[in-house]
Design a protein around this motif. Sequence first.
Motif, PDB file in Angstrom:
ATOM      1  N   GLY A 176       0.800  -1.217   0.000  1.00 35.66           N
ATOM      2  CA  GLY A 176       0.000   0.000   0.000  1.00 35.66           C
ATOM      3  C   GLY A 176       0.832   1.266   0.000  1.00 35.66           C
ATOM      4  O   GLY A 176       0.399   2.302  -0.523  1.00 35.66           O
ATOM      5  N   LEU A 177       2.046   1.184   0.578  1.00 35.63           N
ATOM      6  CA  LEU A 177       2.892   2.374   0.679  1.00 35.63           C
ATOM      7  C   LEU A 177       3.842   2.500  -0.509  1.00 35.63           C
ATOM      8  O   LEU A 177       3.616   3.304  -1.417  1.00 35.63           O
ATOM      9  N   SER A 178       4.883   1.694  -0.540  1.00 30.06           N
ATOM     10  CA  SER A 178       5.893   1.860  -1.588  1.00 30.06           C
ATOM     11  C   SER A 178       5.536   1.138  -2.876  1.00 30.06           C
ATOM     12  O   SER A 178       5.957   1.561  -3.956  1.00 30.06           O
ATOM     13  N   ARG A 193      -3.477  15.288   3.427  1.00 35.26           N
ATOM     14  CA  ARG A 193      -2.827  14.353   4.350  1.00 35.26           C
ATOM     15  C   ARG A 193      -3.704  13.119   4.577  1.00 35.26           C
ATOM     16  O   ARG A 193      -3.244  11.973   4.475  1.00 35.26           O
ATOM     17  N   ALA A 194      -4.982  13.344   4.868  1.00 36.52           N
ATOM     18  CA  ALA A 194      -5.905  12.223   5.111  1.00 36.52           C
ATOM     19  C   ALA A 194      -6.090  11.382   3.856  1.00 36.52           C
ATOM     20  O   ALA A 194      -6.172  10.150   3.920  1.00 36.52           O
ATOM     21  N   ALA A 195      -6.141  12.035   2.689  1.00 33.19           N
ATOM     22  CA  ALA A 195      -6.328  11.308   1.436  1.00 33.19           C
ATOM     23  C   ALA A 195      -5.153  10.365   1.174  1.00 33.19           C
ATOM     24  O   ALA A 195      -5.344   9.211   0.751  1.00 33.19           O
ATOM     25  N   LEU A 196      -3.936  10.822   1.430  1.00 36.21           N
ATOM     26  CA  LEU A 196      -2.765   9.979   1.222  1.00 36.21           C
ATOM     27  C   LEU A 196      -2.729   8.826   2.225  1.00 36.21           C
ATOM     28  O   LEU A 196      -2.402   7.683   1.863  1.00 36.21           O
ATOM     29  N   ALA A 224       2.560   5.748  -7.967  1.00 31.78           N
ATOM     30  CA  ALA A 224       1.376   6.319  -8.616  1.00 31.78           C
ATOM     31  C   ALA A 224       0.876   7.533  -7.848  1.00 31.78           C
ATOM     32  O   ALA A 224       0.446   8.534  -8.457  1.00 31.78           O
ATOM     33  N   TYR A 225       0.930   7.473  -6.510  1.00 33.22           N
ATOM     34  CA  TYR A 225       0.525   8.632  -5.717  1.00 33.22           C
ATOM     35  C   TYR A 225       1.461   9.809  -6.022  1.00 33.22           C
ATOM     36  O   TYR A 225       1.013  10.953  -6.180  1.00 33.22           O
ATOM     37  N   ALA A 226       2.759   9.515  -6.090  1.00 31.98           N
ATOM     38  CA  ALA A 226       3.732  10.576  -6.335  1.00 31.98           C
ATOM     39  C   ALA A 226       3.554  11.189  -7.715  1.00 31.98           C
ATOM     40  O   ALA A 226       3.655  12.411  -7.884  1.00 31.98           O
ATOM     41  N   PHE A 227       3.277  10.335  -8.715  1.00 34.44           N
ATOM     42  CA  PHE A 227       3.067  10.858 -10.066  1.00 34.44           C
ATOM     43  C   PHE A 227       1.859  11.797 -10.097  1.00 34.44           C
ATOM     44  O   PHE A 227       1.869  12.829 -10.781  1.00 34.44           O
ATOM     45  N   GLN A 228       0.822  11.427  -9.347  1.00 38.25           N
ATOM     46  CA  GLN A 228      -0.365  12.279  -9.324  1.00 38.25           C
ATOM     47  C   GLN A 228      -0.071  13.599  -8.618  1.00 38.25           C
ATOM     48  O   GLN A 228      -0.563  14.661  -9.033  1.00 38.25           O
TER      49      GLN A 228
END
Length: 267
Positions: free
Chosen positions: A168-170, A247-250, A175-179
């Motif tokens: 879930g993290l790395s 913060r909560a979304a991530l 994909a989270y970072a790209f967004q």
Amino acid sequence: MKIGFIGAGKMATALASGFIKGGLTASENIVASDVIPSARKHFGDATGARTAAENNSVIQSSDILVLAVKPQQMAEVMATVSHSLTDRHLVISIAAGITLSRMAAALGDNRRIVRVMPNTPCLVKAGASAFALGGTANRDDAATVQKLLSTVGIAVEVSESLLDAVTGLSGSGPAYAFQIIEALSDGGVRAGLPRTVATQLAAQTLLGAAKMVLETGEHPGSLKDAVTSPGGTTIAGLHEMERGGVRAALMNAVLTAAQRSQELGKS
């Protein structure tokens, strides 16, 4: 090292390319199989390694066998390769959610098996991977996996119970970072920057911030505070992020992806 991949998709290509670029092995010592011709072609073009349509030649040519198929395909793949494995094989799975116990049941309790959660930045030698040992895998096997993964980034050994959280993290994190990069670039464009400049600045900003966390060892909150002057521009931007629930979304993204990894392991 003679390394075989069952599955020649993006993650297999990223790992194989990283191993070669890192000088760990040569392209002639790597082979991959895949039922999809386009996947085989892309793998071969990107790595210079051999490819095959069936799995047996990969198993026979390899000492380290990486199972790089989707979780939904793992049961079928393990059933087809189990009878061809020998004592020399170290079997590494990068399929999210597939437990060591399921692998041992399918491949045999006497097999040396390792469950790995890598991520796609392995392609640029900036991966963040975690692994757990299973079956009869020993400390020499752990050292081998550590060496493989460290060639393409950082690698940590964890208990298997933590691998869903790693997923879930790395695992999903790029994909989270790209967004985030895309959103920062959009903000720069909205403020008047050309798109190419905005994207370059956004990506380099995240890269620089990440390097500061890793190289200084300081808490991210402390580094954030060092940038944040009273009544200044940064605190105004951070206030908007808090109002938007970033913060909560991530946090929720990591938890939801980890739960999905658990579900895949049970299906």
